[in-house]
Write an enzyme that holds these catalytic residues in place. Structure first.
Site, PDB file in Angstrom:
ATOM      1  N   ARG A 163       0.862  -1.186   0.000  1.00 42.57           N
ATOM      2  CA  ARG A 163       0.000   0.000   0.000  1.00 42.57           C
ATOM      3  C   ARG A 163       0.898   1.237   0.000  1.00 42.57           C
ATOM      4  NH1 ARG A 163      -3.135  -3.754   2.721  1.00 42.57           N
ATOM      5  NH2 ARG A 163      -4.867  -4.373   1.389  1.00 42.57           N
ATOM      6  N   ASP A 192      -0.051  -7.413  -3.272  1.00 41.64           N
ATOM      7  CA  ASP A 192      -1.439  -7.088  -2.965  1.00 41.64           C
ATOM      8  C   ASP A 192      -2.037  -6.388  -4.185  1.00 41.64           C
ATOM      9  OD1 ASP A 192      -3.880  -6.417  -1.500  1.00 41.64           O
ATOM     10  OD2 ASP A 192      -2.705  -6.765   0.309  1.00 41.64           O
ATOM     11  N   HIS A 265      -6.731 -10.445  -3.493  1.00 41.81           N
ATOM     12  CA  HIS A 265      -5.743  -9.361  -3.336  1.00 41.81           C
ATOM     13  C   HIS A 265      -4.665  -9.464  -4.414  1.00 41.81           C
ATOM     14  CE1 HIS A 265      -7.137  -7.328   0.278  1.00 41.81           C
ATOM     15  NE2 HIS A 265      -7.267  -8.481   0.909  1.00 41.81           N
ATOM     16  N   ASP A 327      -6.725 -14.294   2.497  1.00 39.60           N
ATOM     17  CA  ASP A 327      -7.781 -13.472   3.104  1.00 39.60           C
ATOM     18  C   ASP A 327      -8.634 -12.798   2.042  1.00 39.60           C
ATOM     19  OD1 ASP A 327      -5.419 -11.990   2.436  1.00 39.60           O
ATOM     20  OD2 ASP A 327      -6.293 -10.248   3.421  1.00 39.60           O
ATOM     21  N   GLU A 328      -9.825 -12.452   2.461  1.00 41.34           N
ATOM     22  CA  GLU A 328     -10.708 -11.563   1.718  1.00 41.34           C
ATOM     23  C   GLU A 328     -10.743 -11.863   0.217  1.00 41.34           C
ATOM     24  OE1 GLU A 328     -10.366  -7.688   4.599  1.00 41.34           O
ATOM     25  OE2 GLU A 328      -8.819  -7.887   3.086  1.00 41.34           O
ATOM     26  N   TYR A 419      -3.266  -4.868  15.718  1.00 39.85           N
ATOM     27  CA  TYR A 419      -3.233  -4.071  14.484  1.00 39.85           C
ATOM     28  C   TYR A 419      -2.683  -2.681  14.768  1.00 39.85           C
ATOM     29  CZ  TYR A 419      -4.969  -7.392  11.188  1.00 39.85           C
ATOM     30  OH  TYR A 419      -5.040  -8.462  10.349  1.00 39.85           O
ATOM     31  N   ASP A 421      -2.083  -0.451  12.701  1.00 36.49           N
ATOM     32  CA  ASP A 421      -2.571   0.607  11.801  1.00 36.49           C
ATOM     33  C   ASP A 421      -3.776   1.306  12.431  1.00 36.49           C
ATOM     34  OD1 ASP A 421      -4.102  -1.739  11.485  1.00 36.49           O
ATOM     35  OD2 ASP A 421      -4.598  -1.281   9.388  1.00 36.49           O
ATOM     36  N   TRP A 469      -0.398  -2.555   8.506  1.00 40.02           N
ATOM     37  CA  TRP A 469      -0.970  -2.313   7.169  1.00 40.02           C
ATOM     38  C   TRP A 469      -0.804  -0.846   6.864  1.00 40.02           C
ATOM     39  CZ3 TRP A 469      -1.955  -6.664   4.764  1.00 40.02           C
ATOM     40  CH2 TRP A 469      -2.270  -7.794   5.506  1.00 40.02           C
ATOM     41  N   THR A 470      -0.439  -0.537   5.623  1.00 44.94           N
ATOM     42  CA  THR A 470       0.028   0.836   5.406  1.00 44.94           C
ATOM     43  C   THR A 470      -0.853   1.678   4.485  1.00 44.94           C
ATOM     44  OG1 THR A 470       1.511   0.023   3.684  1.00 44.94           O
ATOM     45  CG2 THR A 470       2.414   0.227   5.910  1.00 44.94           C
ATOM     46  N   GLU A 471      -2.130   1.341   4.392  1.00 47.45           N
ATOM     47  CA  GLU A 471      -3.017   2.188   3.577  1.00 47.45           C
ATOM     48  C   GLU A 471      -2.882   3.655   3.993  1.00 47.45           C
ATOM     49  OE1 GLU A 471      -4.003  -0.659   5.051  1.00 47.45           O
ATOM     50  OE2 GLU A 471      -5.668  -1.614   3.979  1.00 47.45           O
TER      51      GLU A 471
END
Ligand code: TNX
Length: 758
Positions: A163, A192, A265, A327-328, A419, A421, A469-471
């Protein structure tokens, strides 16, 4: 176990010699499992020599030399020759007295002795380095005895370099900080939707195309309309870069677990090789965050591609585990693909989840054939867990629990505690973060072994890990801020036996570590010194009583409105008119944290003993009904506090003003954050009653309040005319989330912070 008992006994026999008052020198993080400090010291000088035996790793010795040089300026010689005094002596000890990766550190007046096995020497070095003090230009180490070993074998930190991308030096710094706190697994999130960051020689478009995106979302994506930075963004690590980082990690006793996401992803992968999707594409490297429908098609072409990728990955990373994501992964493409449906039939799978299990099992087997083990996010449990796979539990602890019960290894990284983030301070000035609210204290309180897991299954809990996580972490200084000091808390969770953990002591140790961060130019959060405003009803009149709570050993200094006089907080402050209160934690009247503000809006409802039926959802019931009348209209970005949440239900508030009271307007301050399934409300209804039993509807007229609201905050302003003792306000939930929105089909959340009655 036997080993551990013997170790403890050995300890007890030694104890009487060292039972001296300690704690003045409580400094080491993570807390050693046994540590006794004395008043006297060992002096480190240019004449001090490092002596080591032939089993001691040269890398550990050179690490010690470099770090001592960096922290004290001393260059120490190292030799295998015996020397009686003024030495730091390394002894390799694989005997039963030291558990694996454990160490004993004896600092005496004239020598330091380090006994350890495997990574034990390295961990002893970290403890030793943390003990060094400078006093009157002398470099001193307190006479100390430590016996120590890690609680869990997996003490991890994760970093999302997709991200936002961080260069080689940043990654190395990250590793060096992990090592200082005895963490030993680096989970490197390399691929990702927003980028592919690892060079794969056989499939060069992964990086030539997949490593770059044509822009990046700015701010939260719920802040409609979305705003983009349109510059091309990206980067990747060459295989040479990776080899260099792997070597560096190895010198710090850190194993790298690379993550290659599949089957979801994968937008960046599909942008490079669209033929691996279920639909023709084209696909783009995503510029925004979230979950995307396009996933890998489980075709033979895909498997042979993945095997090529994994071949190169396995060669680059010597560690046992490869993370395969999992995931997801939305299932719509598989649902609509005749190929996928025929696979489901052919292999007699239950549904698309079964197909994901089948997919994962193939990859797990492939990795096994190469001598590796697969680990994946807990979604790999859906549809049946692949044999031989380990689980990384992030959606709470259930995944890890299920895995361990079934005899699979698990790493615990629940979003609630691990987490990094998420926000760590509730101050409105906190920089933008993903969401959530995870204080350093909450991280510290984490217990990785689920209570209900039977003893004989505990060994399946490998440990814990902090995820970054770096969004919303655009640069490396922000990475620092998010991990410091939360990483230190998690390091202690992973290392120290629960009985030796102590939050008060941990907090006492922080200042020394903060000074190290300052010397190193590391950005960190002082949120641990945050004060808390606690509004309470005022029994003696209208308005509220504002309590201020400071961490132990600190007092609050505050001022109100335009008055610049700083006062020391001694008792709750009565607030009976709108005002801003400014306050800061202080020691001896000097600020130690950051300022916080309480922006109080006085109105007819302030402090009223309002009742709510039904009560708010227990997950978002901070402060209960009083939250609606505490004069705070809700902070942004929202972090769970100051807001009451109702899942699929309406908010119904009943006020008793004690006497007939004239009402002219009502404002409802709520949230509309559809990405988090929080939707605005339907039109508000108001009712009046003299006896609290029979209510009559009051006519309301929605008008523009004249205040611009920052999304996702919203305000509905109604004029009404009533004189009443009891007032009922109904704020209807928007109901089921409509198609096309995140969480479609689920009940919507209603979030309200204050109902202002004037
Ligand atoms: C969920 S945790 C994700 C990530 C996001 C993260 C943000 C996990 C396995 N998947 O893709 O970055 O939430 O907190």
């Amino acid at each position: 176990m036997i080993r551990f008992l013997l170790f403890t006994c050995a300890l007890l026999t030694l104890l009487p010699h060292y039972c001296v008052a300690q704690n003045a020198n409580v400094v080491i993080i993570p807390q050693p499992n046994l540590m006794v400090v004395q008043q006297t010291t060992f002096e480190l000088s240019p004449a001090t020599v490092i002596v080591y035996d032939k089993k001691t790793s040269k890398k550990d010795i050179s690490h010690l030399q470099k770090q001592i040089q960096r922290e004290t300026g001393l260059t120490l010689k190292a030799t295998k020759k015996r020397k009686p005094e003024n030495v730091i002596r390394f002894v390799t000890d694989y005997s039963i007295t030291i558990p694996d990766n454990g160490y004993q550190l004896f600092v005496r007046n004239n020598e330091i002795e380090i006994r350890g096995n495997f990574a034990g020497h390295f961990y002893a070095i970290q403890s030793l380095l943390q003990l060094i003090r400078k006093e009157n230009s002398k470099i001193l180490i307190p006479v100390t005895n430590i016996m120590d070993h890690p609680r869990f074998p997996w003490r991890g930190m994760h970093l999302d370099v997709v991200r936002h991308f961080f260069g080689k030096q940043d990654v190395k710094n990250y590793l060096s900080w992990m090592a200082r706190y005895k963490m030993n697994v680096f989970h490197w999130h390399l691929t990702d939707d927003q980028g592919w960051r690892i060079e794969i020689k056989k499939w060069p478009r992964l990086t030539s195309v997949g490593a770059y995106r044509n822009g990046t979302l700015k701010g939260h994506y719920t802040e409609s309309p979305d705003v983009y930075d349109t510059s091309r963004y990206g980067g990747f690590y060459t295989q040479n870069d990776i080899r260099e980082i792997v070597r560096y990690a190895d010198s710090l006793h850190i194993t790298i677990v690379p993550e290659i996401e599949m089957p979801g992803h994968v937008s960046a992968l599909l942008a490079a090789y669209p033929e691996l999707a279920c639909t023709p594409g084209p696909f783009e490297v995503q510029r925004t965050w979230g979950v995307f429908d396009d996933v890998l098609c489980p075709s033979e072409k895909t498997f042979s591609f993945l095997q090529d990728v994994l071949d190169e990955v396995c060669k680059l990373f010597p560690g046992k585990y490869i993370h395969i994501g999992g995931d997801e992964a939305p299932k719509v493409r598989w649902k609509n693909s005749t190929y996928c449906q025929s696979l489901i039939k052919q292999h007699q799978l239950k549904d698309e989840n079964g197909l994901q299990s089948w997919f994962v099992q193939r990859i797990v087997n492939y990795l096994q054939s190469k001598g590796k083990r697969a680990i994946g996010w807990d979604e790999i449990l859906d549809g049946g867990l692949a044999k031989g796979a380990a689980v990384m539990s992030w959606r709470g602890e259930q995944g890890g629990l299920d895995a361990a019960l079934a005899g699979h290894y698990a790493v615990m990284t629940p979003g609630s505690h691990c987490y990094f983030d998420h926000y760590q301070s509730a101050y409105p000035t906190e920089p933008l973060a993903f969401g959530g609210y995870t204080t350093v204290e909450k991280v510290y309180s984490y217990e990785p072994v689920p209570k209900i897991l039977p003893k004989e299954k505990h060994e399946y809990i490998l440990g814990t890990q902090g995820n970054v996580w770096t969004e919303y972490i655009p640069d490396f200084s922000q990475v620092q801020y998010m991990i410091f000091p939360r990483m230190l808390a998690l390091a202690e969770v992973g290392w120290t036996q629960p009985g030796n953990k102590n939050w008060t002591m941990f907090k006492e140790k922080l200042p020394i570590h903060f000074s190290w961060m300052e010397r190193e130019g590391i950005r960190y959060s002082r949120a641990v010194y945050d004060l808390k405003f606690i509004p309470k009803p005022n029994p003696n009149g209208p308005g509220i009583l504002l309590h201020i709570e400071t961490p132990d050993g600190l007092q609050a200094q505050y001022r109100i409105g335009k008055d610049q006089t700083m006062r020391t907080y001694v008792e709750p402050i009565p607030l009976q008119e709108s005002a801003i209160v400014y306050a800061v934690s202080a020691k001896d009247e000097l600020p130690v944290g950051a300022y916080n503000t309480y922006n109080y809006w006085h109105h007819l409802g302030s402090g009223n003993a309002v009742t709510l039926t039904p009560p708010p959802h227990q997950q978002y019931s901070n402060g209960g009904a009083f939250t609606l009348t505490d004069g705070i209209t809700g902070n942004l970005p929202w972090k769970g506090s100051e807001w009451l949440g109702f899942l699929g239900e309406d908010l119904t508030a009943i006020y008793d003003f004690q006497k007939p009271t004239a009402i002219g307007s009502i404002r409802v301050v709520s949230l509309a954050d559809e990405g988090s399934w929080i939707h605005g409300h339907r039109p508000v209804q108001v009712f009046a009653s003299e006896d609290g039993l029979t209510y009559k509807a009051v006519r309301v007229k929605k008008v523009n309040s004249g205040f611009a609201q920052t999304p996702p905050l919203q305000e509905a302003f109604y004029q009404c005319q009533a004189t009443t003792r009891y007032l009922k306000v109904v704020v209807p939930n928007s109901g089921i989330i409509p198609d096309g929105k995140p969480g479609a089909g689920h009940r919507a959340w209603l979030f309200v912070s204050e109902i202002i009655i004037e």
